[in-house]
Design a protein around this motif. Structure first.
Motif, short mmCIF file in Angstrom:
data_model
loop_
_atom_site.label_atom_id
_atom_site.label_comp_id
_atom_site.label_asym_id
_atom_site.label_seq_id
_atom_site.Cartn_x
_atom_site.Cartn_y
_atom_site.Cartn_z
N LEU A 1 0.83 -1.20 0.00
CA LEU A 1 0.00 0.00 0.00
C LEU A 1 0.87 1.25 0.00
O LEU A 1 1.82 1.36 0.77
N HIS A 2 0.51 2.18 -0.89
CA HIS A 2 1.19 3.48 -0.93
C HIS A 2 0.28 4.51 -0.26
O HIS A 2 -0.81 4.81 -0.78
N PRO A 3 0.69 5.07 0.88
CA PRO A 3 -0.20 5.96 1.62
C PRO A 3 -0.23 7.40 1.12
O PRO A 3 -0.97 8.23 1.64
N GLY A 4 0.58 7.71 0.10
CA GLY A 4 0.73 9.10 -0.31
C GLY A 4 1.77 9.77 0.57
O GLY A 4 2.47 9.12 1.35
N GLN B 1 8.90 17.66 1.98
CA GLN B 1 7.52 18.07 1.75
C GLN B 1 7.39 19.34 0.90
O GLN B 1 6.29 19.72 0.51
N GLY B 2 8.51 19.98 0.59
CA GLY B 2 8.45 21.27 -0.08
C GLY B 2 7.79 21.25 -1.44
O GLY B 2 7.17 22.24 -1.85
N ASN B 3 7.91 20.13 -2.16
CA ASN B 3 7.37 20.06 -3.51
C ASN B 3 6.04 19.31 -3.60
O ASN B 3 5.58 18.98 -4.70
N VAL B 4 5.43 19.04 -2.45
CA VAL B 4 4.16 18.31 -2.45
C VAL B 4 3.05 19.25 -2.91
O VAL B 4 2.89 20.34 -2.37
N PRO B 5 2.25 18.85 -3.91
CA PRO B 5 1.17 19.72 -4.40
C PRO B 5 0.15 20.01 -3.30
O PRO B 5 -0.03 19.21 -2.37
N LEU C 1 -0.67 16.62 0.90
CA LEU C 1 0.06 16.28 2.12
C LEU C 1 -0.99 15.93 3.17
O LEU C 1 -1.75 16.78 3.63
N PHE C 2 -1.05 14.67 3.55
CA PHE C 2 -2.09 14.18 4.43
C PHE C 2 -1.62 14.12 5.87
O PHE C 2 -0.47 13.76 6.14
N ASP C 3 -2.52 14.44 6.80
CA ASP C 3 -2.18 14.18 8.19
C ASP C 3 -2.34 12.68 8.44
O ASP C 3 -3.03 11.98 7.70
N ARG D 1 -5.94 11.14 8.54
CA ARG D 1 -6.60 11.00 7.25
C ARG D 1 -5.98 9.86 6.45
O ARG D 1 -6.70 9.07 5.82
N ALA D 2 -4.65 9.77 6.47
CA ALA D 2 -3.97 8.71 5.74
C ALA D 2 -4.42 7.33 6.22
O ALA D 2 -4.66 6.42 5.41
N ALA D 3 -4.55 7.18 7.54
CA ALA D 3 -4.97 5.90 8.10
C ALA D 3 -6.37 5.52 7.63
O ALA D 3 -6.61 4.38 7.22
N LEU D 4 -7.28 6.47 7.66
CA LEU D 4 -8.66 6.19 7.24
C LEU D 4 -8.72 5.86 5.76
O LEU D 4 -9.48 4.99 5.33
N GLN D 5 -7.91 6.57 4.96
CA GLN D 5 -7.87 6.27 3.52
C GLN D 5 -7.37 4.85 3.28
O GLN D 5 -7.93 4.11 2.45
N LEU D 6 -6.33 4.46 4.00
CA LEU D 6 -5.78 3.12 3.82
C LEU D 6 -6.78 2.06 4.26
O LEU D 6 -6.93 1.02 3.60
N LEU D 7 -7.47 2.30 5.37
CA LEU D 7 -8.46 1.32 5.85
C LEU D 7 -9.62 1.21 4.86
O LEU D 7 -10.17 0.12 4.68
N ASP D 8 -9.99 2.31 4.22
CA ASP D 8 -11.03 2.26 3.19
C ASP D 8 -10.56 1.40 2.01
O ASP D 8 -11.34 0.61 1.45
#
Length: 236
Positions: free
Chosen positions: A179-182, A193-197, A201-203, A206-213
């Motif tokens: 799994l790639h969490p972003g 993180q300087g070049n992240v659109p 950039l997820f907290d 949010r990343a955890a909930l996205q991965l569980l989904d």
């Protein structure tokens, strides 16, 4: 996740940003009888060190003594440490740093699978996941650089593929994925993180909930593949 309250979940790397958020989300969800969180910084029964196979075996034995695990997530990774970090060019390659990257990003998760997959059920849906990275995709590599991190995550992806094939023989409903969490606002990504659109950039929560989904939606034919935080397959 439907477990009937009789199964357990396991998070390896629960002291990290994503791992801690995954552990908290699963506990709050309440679908598992037990949520086991392991980390190198934790003590006694919750201690695990991916460079120490004995500690991995001990953690698996601890989990095996309770409700059967149907979900195991390896939420660990190494990108930089002190003065060591992603290489910008071939001249920067260092064998000791390469060995550390492989130990944490590929060998460690493989050893977790060695000890945890056998204690997961032989029937019914189970899921073993390890956090990988888009930059570990050989097909997606357009920029070069970051040699050791890319290669160690590519190695992890290959291990996941081979583990998935073997696990299918043991449990034809078992799923093994990368799994790639972003890009998540954690210690691992902070210097880069300087070049992240904007909006990408997820907290950790949010990343955890996205991965569980994503995990919730995975099917048996998805086993052995790499998926991003939106559930889109990333080619190896």
């Amino acid at each position: 996740m439907t477990t009937g309250g009789k199964a357990s979940a396991v998070i390896i790397g629960a002291s990290g940003g994503i791992g801690g958020a995954l552990e908290a989300a699963l506990i709050e969800e309440g679908a598992f009888a037990v949520v086991h969180g392991f980390a190198r910084s934790r003590s006694e029964a919750q201690h695990i060190d991916l460079r120490d196979e004995a500690s991995i075996a001990s953690a698996a034995a601890h989990v095996a003594g309770g409700p059967v695990p149907t979900l195991v997530i390896v939420a660990t990774g190494l990108l930089h440490d002190g003065d060591s970090g992603p290489e910008k060019a071939l001249r920067d390659l260092d064998p000791e740093w390469l060995a550390q990257l492989y130990a944490i990003n590929a060998i460690g998760p493989a050893l977790v699978a060695k000890h945890f997959l056998p204690i997961m059920p032989r029937t019914g849906r189970t899921l073993f996941a390890a956090l990988s990275a888009r930059v570990g995709s050989i097909d997606d590599n357009r920029l070069g650089g970051w040699h050791g991190y890319r290669a160690s995550k590519a190695a992890l992806n290959m291990l996941i593929r081979t583990l998935a094939i073997e696990e299918r023989r043991r449990n034809d409903r078992g799923i093994v994925v990368s799994l790639h969490p972003g890009t998540v606002d954690t210690f691992l990504s902070r210097p880069f993180q300087g070049n992240v659109p904007a909006g990408r950039l997820f907290d950790p929560e949010r990343a955890a909930l996205q991965l569980l989904d994503v995990i919730e939606g995975l099917k048996v034919p998805d086993s052995g593949k790499l998926f991003d935080f939106q559930g889109e397959e990333i080619p190896f």
